[in-house]
Design a protein around this motif. Structure first.
Motif, PDB file in Angstrom:
ATOM      1  N   VAL A 234       0.845  -1.209   0.000  1.00 13.88           N
ATOM      2  CA  VAL A 234       0.000   0.000   0.000  1.00 13.88           C
ATOM      3  C   VAL A 234       0.878   1.256   0.000  1.00 13.88           C
ATOM      4  O   VAL A 234       1.891   1.312   0.707  1.00 13.88           O
ATOM      5  CB  VAL A 234      -0.963   0.019   1.221  1.00 13.88           C
ATOM      6  N   ILE A 235       0.482   2.225  -0.827  1.00  8.14           N
ATOM      7  CA  ILE A 235       1.142   3.540  -0.814  1.00  8.14           C
ATOM      8  C   ILE A 235       0.054   4.604  -0.648  1.00  8.14           C
ATOM      9  O   ILE A 235      -0.984   4.534  -1.302  1.00  8.14           O
ATOM     10  CB  ILE A 235       1.897   3.804  -2.129  1.00  8.14           C
ATOM     11  N   GLN A 236       0.302   5.565   0.240  1.00  8.57           N
ATOM     12  CA  GLN A 236      -0.652   6.663   0.427  1.00  8.57           C
ATOM     13  C   GLN A 236       0.121   7.983   0.422  1.00  8.57           C
ATOM     14  O   GLN A 236       1.203   8.072   1.010  1.00  8.57           O
ATOM     15  CB  GLN A 236      -1.382   6.520   1.763  1.00  8.57           C
ATOM     16  N   GLU A 237      -0.440   8.975  -0.236  1.00  8.84           N
ATOM     17  CA  GLU A 237       0.223  10.282  -0.331  1.00  8.84           C
ATOM     18  C   GLU A 237      -0.601  11.318   0.422  1.00  8.84           C
ATOM     19  O   GLU A 237      -1.767  11.542   0.079  1.00  8.84           O
ATOM     20  CB  GLU A 237       0.323  10.731  -1.797  1.00  8.84           C
ATOM     21  N   TYR A 238      -0.003  11.955   1.433  1.00 12.26           N
ATOM     22  CA  TYR A 238      -0.693  12.993   2.197  1.00 12.26           C
ATOM     23  C   TYR A 238      -0.087  14.346   1.895  1.00 12.26           C
ATOM     24  O   TYR A 238       1.130  14.515   2.028  1.00 12.26           O
ATOM     25  CB  TYR A 238      -0.585  12.717   3.706  1.00 12.26           C
ATOM     26  N   ARG A 239      -0.942  15.291   1.505  1.00 11.87           N
ATOM     27  CA  ARG A 239      -0.444  16.635   1.222  1.00 11.87           C
ATOM     28  C   ARG A 239      -0.391  17.439   2.513  1.00 11.87           C
ATOM     29  O   ARG A 239      -1.412  17.733   3.114  1.00 11.87           O
ATOM     30  CB  ARG A 239      -1.377  17.311   0.220  1.00 11.87           C
ATOM     31  N   LEU A 240       0.825  17.794   2.947  1.00  7.37           N
ATOM     32  CA  LEU A 240       0.989  18.531   4.208  1.00  7.37           C
ATOM     33  C   LEU A 240       1.400  19.970   3.957  1.00  7.37           C
ATOM     34  O   LEU A 240       1.364  20.794   4.874  1.00  7.37           O
ATOM     35  CB  LEU A 240       2.085  17.879   5.064  1.00  7.37           C
ATOM     36  N   GLY A 241       1.861  20.276   2.737  1.00  8.88           N
ATOM     37  CA  GLY A 241       2.454  21.587   2.470  1.00  8.88           C
ATOM     38  C   GLY A 241       3.907  21.568   2.922  1.00  8.88           C
ATOM     39  O   GLY A 241       4.288  20.756   3.786  1.00  8.88           O
ATOM     40  N   GLU A 242       4.715  22.466   2.337  1.00  5.87           N
ATOM     41  CA  GLU A 242       6.157  22.508   2.665  1.00  5.87           C
ATOM     42  C   GLU A 242       6.377  22.674   4.174  1.00  5.87           C
ATOM     43  O   GLU A 242       7.186  21.974   4.781  1.00  5.87           O
ATOM     44  CB  GLU A 242       6.837  23.675   1.940  1.00  5.87           C
TER      45      GLU A 242
ATOM     46  N   PRO B 111      -6.355   9.663   2.210  1.00  6.90           N
ATOM     47  CA  PRO B 111      -5.588  10.527   1.303  1.00  6.90           C
ATOM     48  C   PRO B 111      -6.180  10.529  -0.104  1.00  6.90           C
ATOM     49  O   PRO B 111      -6.751   9.520  -0.531  1.00  6.90           O
ATOM     50  CB  PRO B 111      -4.208   9.860   1.291  1.00  6.90           C
ATOM     51  N   PRO B 112      -6.052  11.641  -0.828  1.00  3.31           N
ATOM     52  CA  PRO B 112      -6.616  11.707  -2.181  1.00  3.31           C
ATOM     53  C   PRO B 112      -5.888  10.775  -3.149  1.00  3.31           C
ATOM     54  O   PRO B 112      -6.435  10.401  -4.172  1.00  3.31           O
ATOM     55  CB  PRO B 112      -6.406  13.165  -2.592  1.00  3.31           C
ATOM     56  N   CYS B 113      -4.657  10.406  -2.831  1.00  2.00           N
ATOM     57  CA  CYS B 113      -3.898   9.554  -3.755  1.00  2.00           C
ATOM     58  C   CYS B 113      -3.383   8.331  -3.003  1.00  2.00           C
ATOM     59  O   CYS B 113      -2.601   8.457  -2.051  1.00  2.00           O
ATOM     60  CB  CYS B 113      -2.730  10.354  -4.334  1.00  2.00           C
ATOM     61  N   HIS B 114      -3.866   7.185  -3.382  1.00  2.00           N
ATOM     62  CA  HIS B 114      -3.401   5.950  -2.752  1.00  2.00           C
ATOM     63  C   HIS B 114      -3.495   4.813  -3.746  1.00  2.00           C
ATOM     64  O   HIS B 114      -4.283   4.866  -4.695  1.00  2.00           O
ATOM     65  CB  HIS B 114      -4.207   5.626  -1.483  1.00  2.00           C
ATOM     66  N   CYS B 115      -2.675   3.790  -3.565  1.00  2.00           N
ATOM     67  CA  CYS B 115      -2.711   2.653  -4.503  1.00  2.00           C
ATOM     68  C   CYS B 115      -2.228   1.398  -3.790  1.00  2.00           C
ATOM     69  O   CYS B 115      -1.666   1.462  -2.687  1.00  2.00           O
ATOM     70  CB  CYS B 115      -1.847   2.942  -5.719  1.00  2.00           C
ATOM     71  N   SER B 116      -2.449   0.268  -4.416  1.00  2.00           N
ATOM     72  CA  SER B 116      -2.043  -1.022  -3.842  1.00  2.00           C
ATOM     73  C   SER B 116      -1.249  -1.824  -4.872  1.00  2.00           C
ATOM     74  O   SER B 116      -1.723  -2.838  -5.378  1.00  2.00           O
ATOM     75  CB  SER B 116      -3.287  -1.835  -3.437  1.00  2.00           C
ATOM     76  N   PRO B 117      -0.040  -1.361  -5.193  1.00  2.00           N
ATOM     77  CA  PRO B 117       0.746  -2.108  -6.181  1.00  2.00           C
ATOM     78  C   PRO B 117       1.268  -3.409  -5.591  1.00  2.00           C
ATOM     79  O   PRO B 117       1.314  -3.579  -4.375  1.00  2.00           O
ATOM     80  CB  PRO B 117       1.910  -1.168  -6.477  1.00  2.00           C
ATOM     81  N   ARG B 118       1.671  -4.306  -6.478  1.00  2.00           N
ATOM     82  CA  ARG B 118       2.266  -5.555  -5.997  1.00  2.00           C
ATOM     83  C   ARG B 118       3.783  -5.411  -6.014  1.00  2.00           C
ATOM     84  O   ARG B 118       4.344  -4.623  -6.766  1.00  2.00           O
ATOM     85  CB  ARG B 118       1.816  -6.711  -6.884  1.00  2.00           C
ATOM     86  N   ILE B 119       4.425  -6.194  -5.143  1.00  2.00           N
ATOM     87  CA  ILE B 119       5.888  -6.187  -5.092  1.00  2.00           C
ATOM     88  C   ILE B 119       6.371  -7.631  -5.206  1.00  2.00           C
ATOM     89  O   ILE B 119       5.728  -8.538  -4.659  1.00  2.00           O
ATOM     90  CB  ILE B 119       6.390  -5.500  -3.790  1.00  2.00           C
ATOM     91  N   ALA B 120       7.447  -7.842  -5.941  1.00  2.00           N
ATOM     92  CA  ALA B 120       7.949  -9.212  -6.157  1.00  2.00           C
ATOM     93  C   ALA B 120       8.674  -9.697  -4.904  1.00  2.00           C
ATOM     94  O   ALA B 120       9.485  -8.974  -4.333  1.00  2.00           O
ATOM     95  CB  ALA B 120       8.887  -9.229  -7.351  1.00  2.00           C
ATOM     96  N   VAL B 121       8.347 -10.906  -4.470  1.00  2.92           N
ATOM     97  CA  VAL B 121       9.042 -11.471  -3.308  1.00  2.92           C
ATOM     98  C   VAL B 121       9.854 -12.713  -3.697  1.00  2.92           C
ATOM     99  O   VAL B 121      10.544 -13.292  -2.868  1.00  2.92           O
ATOM    100  CB  VAL B 121       8.064 -11.801  -2.150  1.00  2.92           C
ATOM    101  N   GLN B 122       9.771 -13.120  -4.945  1.00  2.84           N
ATOM    102  CA  GLN B 122      10.620 -14.193  -5.458  1.00  2.84           C
ATOM    103  C   GLN B 122      10.756 -13.993  -6.966  1.00  2.84           C
ATOM    104  O   GLN B 122       9.774 -13.666  -7.641  1.00  2.84           O
ATOM    105  CB  GLN B 122       9.989 -15.553  -5.170  1.00  2.84           C
ATOM    106  N   GLY B 123      11.980 -14.170  -7.471  1.00  3.62           N
ATOM    107  CA  GLY B 123      12.247 -13.873  -8.881  1.00  3.62           C
ATOM    108  C   GLY B 123      11.571 -14.828  -9.850  1.00  3.62           C
ATOM    109  O   GLY B 123      11.070 -15.893  -9.472  1.00  3.62           O
ATOM    110  N   ALA B 124      11.587 -14.438 -11.120  1.00  5.33           N
ATOM    111  CA  ALA B 124      10.998 -15.268 -12.180  1.00  5.33           C
ATOM    112  C   ALA B 124      11.896 -16.471 -12.461  1.00  5.33           C
ATOM    113  O   ALA B 124      13.092 -16.447 -12.179  1.00  5.33           O
ATOM    114  CB  ALA B 124      10.862 -14.437 -13.443  1.00  5.33           C
TER     115      ALA B 124
END
Ligand SMILES: Cc1cc2nc3c(=O)[nH]c(=O)nc-3n(C[C@H](O)[C@H](O)[C@H](O)COP(=O)(O)OP(=O)(O)OC[C@H]3O[C@@H](n4cnc5c(N)ncnc54)[C@H](O)[C@@H]3O)c2cc1C
Length: 460
Positions: A220-228, A294-307
């Motif tokens: 999971v990735i989530q992006e929170y806008r906090l301002g500088e 958060p307005p921007c979030h996603c659930s990408p997959r990550i490889a845990v064993q090679g091809a």
């Protein structure tokens, strides 16, 4: 057999296939692996006077924010990769660097400590893969890391076809790339660099390959806008890493990027319940109180064993859809596998036997190191379960950061968080007798005096 075994089965009858002047190469996917491959391929071919045509198929537009231009990722480029790329003449432009990271803060339920860069330089870069999160401000078109790599490949002569490949088919001993509504295009070599979030296997359905895709899990990735100002006040220029006793959570981090904080959760099939547990944990709330979705979030997959067998005659798999590093430095692995693949194509040939002899060793080195990485993550899981072990580690780091001398635990954690060093080096440092003796002392002390370690005690 999967890539966990030492060596793939020998290729039955190795053929001698070499690319001649005018040969055409189709690269499917223009993320880091596809762009690095195209760049090095054209660069090396140019050096030996070989004239190649390279088409890179990539539907993403890196001048646009997520989801159109983003290859979902934490966006940490380790200091060792920044340096290695610099030696290749690839210097990250300042507009792609959202933040230079100068320290890590390790958070646990029994306190937190700050670990400064071993060299006191901000060489770790936090980047956006596209033009920023969904709600990113206008005018951020040149910030994309992947866009920068793509420009490098184009600079060497690659042609970008901004379309998705729907299928690959075999025709007369070669592979042809198919897109919706277009005639198939036949290539002397096809490099698949599609990552693992869009199904390289289905792209190749019906080709009867021995290739087996990597095993992957959801993150999971989530992006929170906090301002500088919000970023400066809360997380600053540190990457915040969390060692918490939450089941299935291997790694959690908060990364500062421009006016955003990126939360990144890795583990075993991260789901909503686990995300909620993390967001409501006291260490996270102390560091970054986040209330709304958060307005921007996603659930990408990550490889845990090679091809398994990421190559065939005139076909190869690079980056995530081939072999990558466990949980860390996927961009670095894309660079290494892409460069090894390009070298093989230009200097050896494009038969499966050539890839096995000259490309696979680069993949196997990563696979072998991942096994050691697996042991390190098992040890980390033990620490997650034992409160006194967490206290011992915090004590040790806090002391090291105050004193001069070899900060062994700090360096182990630094390399583990940043992905700067191979797992082999981290393990070797962890086996050093002086380190083990000190750790034993701190474990005993943490058992005898169960006192939390607070960040304020840590001198920088
Ligand atoms: C949660 C998370 C956090 C991560 N954090 C980091 C980090 O901090 N640092 C780091 O180094 N690595 C990190 N990684 C790993 C990193 O994202 C990958 O290792 C890296 O992106 C692999 O590059 P790639 O080019 O192989 O694949 P990708 O980056 O996935 O690129 C594949 C490309 O292929 C294109 N494509 C797919 N299918 C097709 C098709 N059919 N036709 C045409 N194009 C196609 C896609 O549009 C995409 O652009 C993280 C991964 C995850 C999941």
């Amino acid at each position: 057999m999967r890539s966990g075994q030492p060596w793939p089965a020998p290729v039955e009858s190795p053929s001698e296939l070499r690319l001649d002047d005018g040969a055409r190469i189709g690269v499917i996917g223009g993320g880091p692996a596809g762009s690095f491959f195209s760049y090095f391929l054209l660069d090396m071919a140019g050096r030996v006077g070989l004239d190649l045509e390279v088409d890179v198929y990539e539907p993403r537009d890196y001048t646009r924010p997520a989801p159109y231009g983003c290859n979902m990722c934490g966006g940490i480029v380790s200091e060792s990769l920044v340096q290695t790329l610099a030696t290749e003449g690839i210097i990250l432009p300042p507009e792609t660097i959202e933040r230079g990271i100068d320290s890590y803060v390790l958070h646990t339920d029994v306190g937190s400590v700050r670990i400064g860069t071993p060299t006191h330089e901000m060489r770790i870069a936090a980047v956006y893969r596209g033009a920023g999160p969904r709600d990113a401000a206008e005018g951020s078109a040149t910030r994309s890391f992947d866009g920068y790599l793509q420009k490098l490949a184009v600079g060497k002569g690659a042609r970008v076809v901004r379309e998705r490949v729907s299928n690959v088919e075999r025709t007369n001993g070669r592979f042809a790339v198919k897109r919706k509504g277009a005639d198939p295009v036949s290539y002397d070599l096809v490099a698949v660099a599609t990552g693992i979030n869009s199904g390289a296997k289905t792209l190749l359905d019906g080709l009867d390959l021995s290739y087996r895709p990597p095993r992957a899990t959801k993150t999971v990735i989530q992006e929170y806008r906090l301002g500088e100002e919000g970023v400066r006040r809360t997380i600053g220029t540190s990457m915040h890493v969390f060692l918490l006793d939450i089941r299935r959570l291997e790694f959690a981090a908060v990364i500062p990027k421009g006016e955003y904080a990126t939360i990144c959760l890795l583990g075993e099939d991260i789901d909503k319940a686990l995300v909620d547990d993390f967001l409501s944990s006291a260490p996270l709330r102390r560091c970054l109180p986040v209330a709304e979705q958060p307005p921007c979030h996603c659930s990408p997959r990550i490889a845990v064993q090679g091809a398994f067998r990421p190559y065939d005659d005139r076909l190869l798999f690079i980056g995530d859809c081939g072999v990558t590093r466990l949980y860390k430095d996927g961009i670095g692995a894309a660079y290494r596998t892409a460069k090894a693949a390009a070298k093989t194509v230009v200097f050896h040939g494009v038969a499966a036997a050539d890839f096995e002899r000259h490309y696979w060793p680069a993949c196997y080195a990563i696979t072998k190191d991942n096994t050691l990485g697996g042991w390190i993550f098992s040890a980390t899981r033990l620490v997650q379960r034992m409160r006194f072990a967490r206290r011992a580690i915090l004590r040790m780091v806090a002391r090291e950061q105050r004193e001069t001398g070899m900060p062994r635990m700090s360096m182990i954690l630094w390399d583990l968080f940043s992905g700067s060093a191979p797992y082999r080096d981290i393990l070797k440092r962890g086996m050093h007798p002086t380190f083990l003796a000190r750790l034993a002392g701190d474990l005993v002390a943490a058992l005898a005096v169960p006192q939390d370690v607070h960040q304020e005690e840590v001198a920088r």
